[in-house]
Design an enzyme around this catalytic site. Sequence first.
Site, PDB file in Angstrom:
ATOM      1  N   HIS A 174     -11.049  10.605   6.204  1.00 34.89           N
ATOM      2  CA  HIS A 174     -10.803  11.614   5.184  1.00 34.89           C
ATOM      3  C   HIS A 174     -12.152  12.026   4.603  1.00 34.89           C
ATOM      4  CE1 HIS A 174      -9.146  13.656   1.745  1.00 34.89           C
ATOM      5  NE2 HIS A 174      -7.938  13.512   2.243  1.00 34.89           N
TER       6      HIS A 174
ATOM      7  N   SER B 122       3.197   9.934   8.020  1.00 30.33           N
ATOM      8  CA  SER B 122       3.130   8.475   8.116  1.00 30.33           C
ATOM      9  C   SER B 122       4.089   7.811   7.147  1.00 30.33           C
ATOM     10  CB  SER B 122       1.708   7.989   7.868  1.00 30.33           C
ATOM     11  OG  SER B 122       1.183   8.578   6.719  1.00 30.33           O
TER      12      SER B 122
ATOM     13  N   GLU C 160      -7.439  16.876  -0.953  1.00 32.33           N
ATOM     14  CA  GLU C 160      -7.960  18.006  -0.190  1.00 32.33           C
ATOM     15  C   GLU C 160      -7.813  19.296  -0.983  1.00 32.33           C
ATOM     16  OE1 GLU C 160      -7.642  17.100   4.512  1.00 32.33           O
ATOM     17  OE2 GLU C 160      -6.022  16.637   3.154  1.00 32.33           O
TER      18      GLU C 160
ATOM     19  N   GLN D  65      -8.311   7.727  11.760  1.00 38.75           N
ATOM     20  CA  GLN D  65      -8.487   8.979  11.016  1.00 38.75           C
ATOM     21  C   GLN D  65      -9.388   8.779   9.793  1.00 38.75           C
ATOM     22  OE1 GLN D  65      -5.086  10.832   8.650  1.00 38.75           O
ATOM     23  NE2 GLN D  65      -5.238  12.288  10.328  1.00 38.75           N
TER      24      GLN D  65
ATOM     25  N   ARG E 253      -2.679  11.812  13.127  1.00 40.66           N
ATOM     26  CA  ARG E 253      -1.364  11.975  12.526  1.00 40.66           C
ATOM     27  C   ARG E 253      -1.438  13.051  11.462  1.00 40.66           C
ATOM     28  NH1 ARG E 253      -0.569  10.729   6.734  1.00 40.66           N
ATOM     29  NH2 ARG E 253      -2.506   9.686   6.248  1.00 40.66           N
TER      30      ARG E 253
ATOM     31  N   PHE F 230       1.628  20.757   2.966  1.00 41.95           N
ATOM     32  CA  PHE F 230       0.701  19.716   3.401  1.00 41.95           C
ATOM     33  C   PHE F 230      -0.016  20.301   4.606  1.00 41.95           C
ATOM     34  CE2 PHE F 230       0.359  14.940   3.031  1.00 41.95           C
ATOM     35  CZ  PHE F 230       0.513  14.900   1.670  1.00 41.95           C
TER      36      PHE F 230
ATOM     37  N   ARG G 108      -9.577  18.399   8.174  1.00 35.53           N
ATOM     38  CA  ARG G 108     -10.034  17.078   7.763  1.00 35.53           C
ATOM     39  C   ARG G 108     -11.096  16.470   8.670  1.00 35.53           C
ATOM     40  NH1 ARG G 108      -5.070  12.942   6.352  1.00 35.53           N
ATOM     41  NH2 ARG G 108      -4.473  14.180   4.561  1.00 35.53           N
TER      42      ARG G 108
ATOM     43  N   HIS H  34       0.792  -1.217   0.000  1.00 34.77           N
ATOM     44  CA  HIS H  34       0.000   0.000   0.000  1.00 34.77           C
ATOM     45  C   HIS H  34       0.827   1.271   0.000  1.00 34.77           C
ATOM     46  CE1 HIS H  34      -3.504   2.213  -0.103  1.00 34.77           C
ATOM     47  NE2 HIS H  34      -3.328   2.797   1.057  1.00 34.77           N
TER      48      HIS H  34
ATOM     49  N   HIS I 210      -9.290   6.311   6.796  1.00 35.04           N
ATOM     50  CA  HIS I 210      -8.066   6.614   6.046  1.00 35.04           C
ATOM     51  C   HIS I 210      -6.783   6.104   6.695  1.00 35.04           C
ATOM     52  CE1 HIS I 210      -5.552   8.637   3.215  1.00 35.04           C
ATOM     53  NE2 HIS I 210      -5.054   9.464   4.086  1.00 35.04           N
TER      54      HIS I 210
ATOM     55  N   LEU J 203      -9.397   8.140  -2.897  1.00 36.04           N
ATOM     56  CA  LEU J 203      -9.253   9.477  -2.362  1.00 36.04           C
ATOM     57  C   LEU J 203      -9.208  10.533  -3.459  1.00 36.04           C
ATOM     58  CD1 LEU J 203      -8.603  10.186   0.575  1.00 36.04           C
ATOM     59  CD2 LEU J 203      -6.237  10.317  -0.101  1.00 36.04           C
TER      60      LEU J 203
END
Lengths: 619, 253
Positions: A257, A410, A270, A255, A405, A141, A301, A43, A369, A267
């Site tokens: 999204h 991550s 954003e 978390q 996070r 970000f 978020r 992933h 997410h 996804l």
Amino acid sequence: MQIFQTDLLCIGAGLAGERVAIEAADNGFSVICLSLVPARRSHSSAAQGGMQAALGNSAMGEGDSPDVHFADTVKGSDWGADQECARIFVDTAPIAMRQMAFWGVPWNRVVPGEATYYKGGKPFTAFEKPENEGLIHSRSFGGTAKWRTCYTSDGTGHAVLYTLDNRAAQMGVEVHDKTEAIALIHDGETCMGAIVRCLKTGELRAYLSRATLIATGGYGRIYRESTNAVICDGGGHIAALDTGVVPMGNPEAIQFHPTGIVPTDILVTEGCRGDGGTLLDVNQYRFMPDYEPDKAELASRDVVSRRMTEHMRKGLGVKSPYGDHLWLDIRHLGEKHITTKLREVQEICESFLGVDPVHQLIPVRPTQHYSMGGVRTNKDGAAYGLKGLYSAGEAACWDMHGFNRLGGNSLAETIVAGMHVGGKVVEFLSGTETVIKTECMRDAYRKQEDRIRALIHGTNGRENVYAVRNAMFDTIMKGAGIFRNGADLQESVDKLSEILVRARKVGLKSNGLGANQELAIALKIEGMVKLAQCVCYAALKRTESRGAHTREDFPERNDRDWLNRTLATWAKPEDVLPTLNYEPSTTVFEIPPGERGYGGGKIIPMDTPPKATPKGKKA
Amino acid sequence: MARMLKFNIFRYNPQDPNSVPHMQSFTIDETESMTLFIVLNRLREEQDPSLQFDFCCRAGICGACAMVVNGRPGLACHTKTKDLPDEITLMPLPIFKLVGDLSVDTGTWFRAMYKKIESWCHTKKVFDPTAQEERMDNAVAEAIYELDRCVECGCCVAACGTALMREDFLGATTLNRVARFMLDPRDERTEKEYFDIIGTDEGIFGCMGLLACQDVCPKYLPLQDVLGKLRKKMAFAAVNNFLPSFLKREINL
Ligand SMILES: Cc1cc2nc3c(=O)[nH]c(=O)nc-3n(C[C@H](O)[C@H](O)[C@H](O)COP(=O)(O)OP(=O)(O)OC[C@H]3O[C@@H](n4cnc5c(N)ncnc54)[C@H](O)[C@@H]3O)c2cc1C
Ligand code: SF4
Ligand code: SF4
Ligand code: FES
């Protein structure tokens, strides 16, 4: 029985697993990585955005340092992070990125002179210094004081994982792909490897190892709607829980999204909202300003996800064969903006939905997410409960993320923790002899053989595995979705206890021969329901709101009673609930708990506020 | 909307002594925004739990779901049913070893490939953790990434006539990977060393240049361009290898 022997067994060959593997191989140890898919399909390859490290090379990153990165990370975690780990992380991240550059990652680099960037749909210019030409660049970000996200176009995870996998091959790391670890070999004190099913032939094997690493990524697939790959189903966590002694840290910290597309939950960035996209309901009414008058769609978020859910609960979602959703509208941004600045979004809409976002609305809903929780480790990456067992990456609760996070942290964690934990694994392998007890291996092997036989012959019952899974999906989302409250959680916990009993009665409909995929899911369904139960039960008990964990009935963040980490173990196999224990979130305070900086909310302070302790020292 | 779709799917489980290769038909009602990912999962959950196929990211990023859809290799996750007729035939990718039904083993093939071409940066330098990163021109980084985007789905190999005829043919994806390292200033291999890897019929000279590979590549990699440039370079390197050194000096090669 086929038996493999190795110094280090990495369960998982994503970024975290391979980075640890390389460290061990580099120090002369033999390593085997297991993976459900070829390593490069892990992933990690799906992450497009980038990874954070305070290099401070770019104009918008000027003045950045590990200290600023540290403050962002701890604040982002809502003070749930282990500050010692966060410190190790921010200090090591720049070195780790440079090493990846050395190994071949084509990071985007600083181009000197004037550059145009975007913020809130508006362009602005910044001046990139000539003396920084050719150094690693960084982009923006959410949630960070400086731009520090290193990236490779729109394929950071892909580029980094391919480079790392090349390096692993060069170092002689063996990757056994299409294999699945289904249980750990242990005696309650020491881990000695794993029982593994070959997903090409269905054959069962034993892997004996002196050290074992769980780097199996997140467990998003216990939710129906998840941005995670379909293989992120918690296999490693299940094996750890099944030992009865290894705890999951903070399982309730999940978390969401706001904009996964419906039906496939891929996804969309954003950036859509950042650039001026709006959210509409079934009546094509823009509802966000009613809830968040100031920030509307630009709230963070988790806030946007919460509002969307609230609105759909009022019956204002759009009905579809795949469940309710809302609309994301970017039409007013115009064709030019969409086909240039949001090209990736346009591609996703066209490839997966057949929708043209220039003229049509995009169906979206909040989607699971990231799993902040995982196999609880100490700062060396050593799992609690079993000697010789380690964990790293999203699978682990090393705990630099606490309850929320930060974007870009991550992916960076996988490499940085991989490097650090890898070093500790090497120390362990150099200094310790593990006695491998073959009777433990035989017991574990026989147990799995029996399970497989029972599933094929329907000895325990004929429950349909997919029906059980669907029941789990419905239940976890009701209780441990974006908004949580005591009543719904209690209901979910009760229901999951019943579903768990059903999961124990699953029988196959097909013959189970060879690489049979029904058998694969049947083997893990009980564990998945247990994981779901850890999430719900821990969320029920945590009577506060912290980070992504939002309790409607306890809206305050309660530092007085809950500045701690949940540890969930599954004491006896026949239990229907985990055993919960707690430990302090952090024993080191470089920064005492303070405001989160967004999302409002009251804070109940600690009775005796901590003193700041200098870098890395214990209080 | 509301079409009934008919799927003819290849079935064979090599691990089941009673299984013989055959085609099996399924029907399913079409829903909005339906992809083959949704279809296959629904078929397995509602009609036949023994059906084998591979998906991972289901977002067109990982390359796991390549299969032959109505005769053409492609990624199943971003194939929408609304772009297909109401009868659809699904076959596993050829060339790769069959695991069962639509699932094949690409991992073994690709691993052998990248061991053969030593798919990593060859350098005598040692990493210095205390030093600043070595600089690189952004345009070079972007050019490398352009070729690095391959997801190893195997579509190009499955569509390639040469690969079908000779098992040892490296295939467009491998040649592309070599081109990526030739571009990379961090890789210190010489042209001669590259020639030893791909300057053969297993490599660039086996390619017939018909470009089925480029047509099916879901990542739109510029394979035609890559193969053309490699062939030129390697032809040149071949000549270079055979020329006596005094002549080389003479003509300044
Ligand atoms: C769509 C998306 C975009 C993201 N973008 C970003 C981003 O831009 N920046 C960022 O910082 N983070 C991002 N993230 C998060 C980040 O990608 C992940 O947290 C990170 O890649 C996890 O890496 P890992 O090595 O821990 O696990 P993974 O890469 O998930 O690897 C897990 C490995 O374990 C194997 N495995 C699993 N179970 C078993 C088993 N039972 N037996 C054997 N092997 C097993 C798998 O095959 C795989 O090899 C994103 C996440 C998603 C979902
Ligand atoms: S151009 Fe070469 S590599 Fe591509 S399909 Fe044809 S023979 Fe194969
Ligand atoms: S070159 Fe294209 S078709 Fe070939 S493996 Fe890579 S992504 Fe697939
Ligand atoms: S499942 Fe990853 S590309 Fe299709």
